[in-house]
Enzyme design. Sequence first.
Site, PDB file in Angstrom:
ATOM      1  N   ASP A 251      29.376  66.985  62.509  1.00 34.94           N
ATOM      2  CA  ASP A 251      30.097  66.859  63.762  1.00 34.94           C
ATOM      3  C   ASP A 251      30.479  68.267  64.207  1.00 34.94           C
ATOM      4  O   ASP A 251      30.851  69.096  63.378  1.00 34.94           O
ATOM      5  CB  ASP A 251      31.353  66.002  63.554  1.00 34.94           C
ATOM      6  CG  ASP A 251      32.228  65.976  64.787  1.00 34.94           C
ATOM      7  OD1 ASP A 251      31.745  65.570  65.847  1.00 34.94           O
ATOM      8  OD2 ASP A 251      33.392  66.396  64.687  1.00 34.94           O
TER       9      ASP A 251
ATOM     10  N   ASP B 175      35.860  64.868  61.354  1.00 37.13           N
ATOM     11  CA  ASP B 175      37.309  65.076  61.304  1.00 37.13           C
ATOM     12  C   ASP B 175      38.084  64.144  62.224  1.00 37.13           C
ATOM     13  O   ASP B 175      39.298  64.086  62.162  1.00 37.13           O
ATOM     14  CB  ASP B 175      37.648  66.532  61.658  1.00 37.13           C
ATOM     15  CG  ASP B 175      37.444  66.836  63.135  1.00 37.13           C
ATOM     16  OD1 ASP B 175      36.532  66.233  63.744  1.00 37.13           O
ATOM     17  OD2 ASP B 175      38.193  67.667  63.684  1.00 37.13           O
TER      18      ASP B 175
ATOM     19  N   ASP C 255      34.338  59.739  64.268  1.00 36.75           N
ATOM     20  CA  ASP C 255      33.383  59.939  63.173  1.00 36.75           C
ATOM     21  C   ASP C 255      33.484  58.854  62.104  1.00 36.75           C
ATOM     22  O   ASP C 255      32.645  58.792  61.197  1.00 36.75           O
ATOM     23  CB  ASP C 255      33.622  61.302  62.503  1.00 36.75           C
ATOM     24  CG  ASP C 255      33.489  62.461  63.467  1.00 36.75           C
ATOM     25  OD1 ASP C 255      32.541  62.438  64.267  1.00 36.75           O
ATOM     26  OD2 ASP C 255      34.343  63.373  63.432  1.00 36.75           O
TER      27      ASP C 255
END
Length: 731
Positions: free
Chosen positions: A273, A486, A490
């Site tokens: 990410d 984070d 996600d």
Amino acid sequence: MQNSSNLSKSYKEIIKQHVFTLFNGINVILAIFVFFTGSYRNMLFMITVILNMLIGLFQEIRSKRMLDKLSLLNQPKIHVLRNDIELELSVEEVKVNDILILYPGDEISFDGHIVSGSIECDESMLTGESDAVYKQENSSLLSGSFVVSGKCLMKVDKVGQDTYAYSILKHAKRFKRYPSQLRDSIDTIIKWCTYILIPLGCALFIKQIIKTNYTTATLNTVAAVVGMIPEGLVFLTSVALAISSFKLGKQSVLVQELYCIETLARTDTLCLDKTGTLTQGKLSVCHVEEIKNIDGILGDMMQILPDENATALALRSHFKTRNHNKVVSFLPFSSQRKYSSVTFEDGEYKLGAYSYIAKEIDSKVEEHIEEYTSQAMRVIVLMKDDVVLAYICLRDELRDDAKDTLNFFKKQGVDIKLISGDDPKTVEALARKAGFTSKSIDMSKVQDVETVVDSYSIFGRVTPEQKKELVLALKKRNKTVAMTGDGVNDVMALKEADCSIAMGSGSQACKSVASLVLLKDQMNALPAILYQGRCVINNIQRTASLFLVKTLFSIGLSLLALIFLKNYPFKPIQLTLISALATGIPSFVLTLEPNGNKVKGNFLQNVISKALPGAICVICSVIGVSILGHFIYISPSEYSTMCTILAGVNALMVLVRVCVPMTTLRKILVTIMCMIFVGSIILCKNFFYIVHLRWYEIIYVILNICLIPHILTVVSSWIKLFLKQKNKVWK
């Protein structure tokens, strides 16, 4: 409910795992049988069993203490409103009727209801449905869900084991069974050994007691069964993983699932990410282009919106001027929508990604946005009535360690996929700084993830659902996928990844589902995790082959003793000597050795292919001695002595082959083991039931020893050729 007890085994579980095992029970029963024969020295194998148990307990307890210490640092803090003061408390300190303040990314650990405010809630852990559920005043909230957007006050109705989701979460969250070749292979070995040793041991005892006396039958059977038990294999695997988690803990890496260390070492695809993982996650407004006067509007919007993400914090810090417009309604930001909105008396203002807000796309506006995104800026627009009022540009810098970390993985042959909800051009520009050369794709225009997963490495405008689909598509292609993240967007992808890694500064929901947590957001810890995983796999693979040599030849000789051999060739203490010098001590040293070589092949196939030559060689040597006994007289004691010497030399030669390439430590290890073996045969011969051999027996033993290296080489070559042909057929 995230607390230290969930993250590590209890002391009771550790003791149960190492003390009350099937193989320990079998060893105790065998020791009792030997005790009643009066041959107490043959109970020496129990010393090895006890030492294995004590060392395993020590390492596991040490690892648990480190894990518990780190889990306290990672323990989520609950925002509680008491006496109109906002406090941060641990889960255990929250009581029924407390008022909680819930923010985006917070995991809900209690059952309750909303007393004010509204949120969008993800209940997928409870229902399996990924769509966010809108919750407003008086709506019920269940533990195990987490806040996607919005802010509210929640009154706690139930805590702990009284909550609806307690039994589900206890099993689904922390104890998810991650894929592991190492665990599955060892389970297979243990299962088959268990199936074989009990019936084979019973059959051998019956035959022996018919032909000999109780003492001889018992000692022969115990020797055979002890040889079949690979008890040290389980012990060493447990110790290796515990030591790895301890070492990673000292680097501020919280290991929430032991076998994920191995999984990361086997990873061939790493999904990253962007925001907060590849970048620092600290956005700042770097440029504002006003098309119409927006003085005070953004200040009013950011004052009313409950969003606490990095973008909202940056906007709130930059736009402080307010007009104090009267608010009619508002809609918080969500990763699915890609925008937030506030309705004032003069109309609705939308803030977010242009392509998601605009009813009709203006190509000139898109071209203008692209001018900014090509400079690695994130661009959001303020719109009213489908008209752009302002372009707000934000910048997020790469982490200092990101480029080096990504270069490391690329050199290791790991395919990297960069996934972000941002504009693909922004992501691509940042990716170039990190060393990426691939082109990006706008996932908002993609209907089927399967069509693009192989062709691109940079994905922009990705929804949380698409992140999950990308991971699943990669796994469908037999990829071992690691995912870092984070934020709440996600979570779904992290849950599906083979190895999930969360940033310590990330959302509570994200950390709760991750198998690893980088407590200091240190991307440069990933190579260390990979290295530890490789050490575990490579070293256990090497030492497992040593254990299986003894197991395989013990099974083979037991079968031969039933149909061909007069007696089982070894006494328990003789096998204990061979096992300790060629397997026990060396395996402990080799398991703790640094070994970061790339993992290759299937674990079980590699182990058995390396163990078979040594086992076949021992069996051939024993058969040779038995055949010789048909032509010349060899007493039972001489027969046992010759077989012990040949089996010991063979096991040491297998050790030498396993230690190639030789290092200084390995040379010292092999030399010491050989010296102790020779010294034991010469100086302690009575203790180990070793007798003097006649000249022709000595000549046969020497000739056989000279043949052992050649037999090992021939059998190894044959096995490699067989596996090569078999793998071609499978392909």
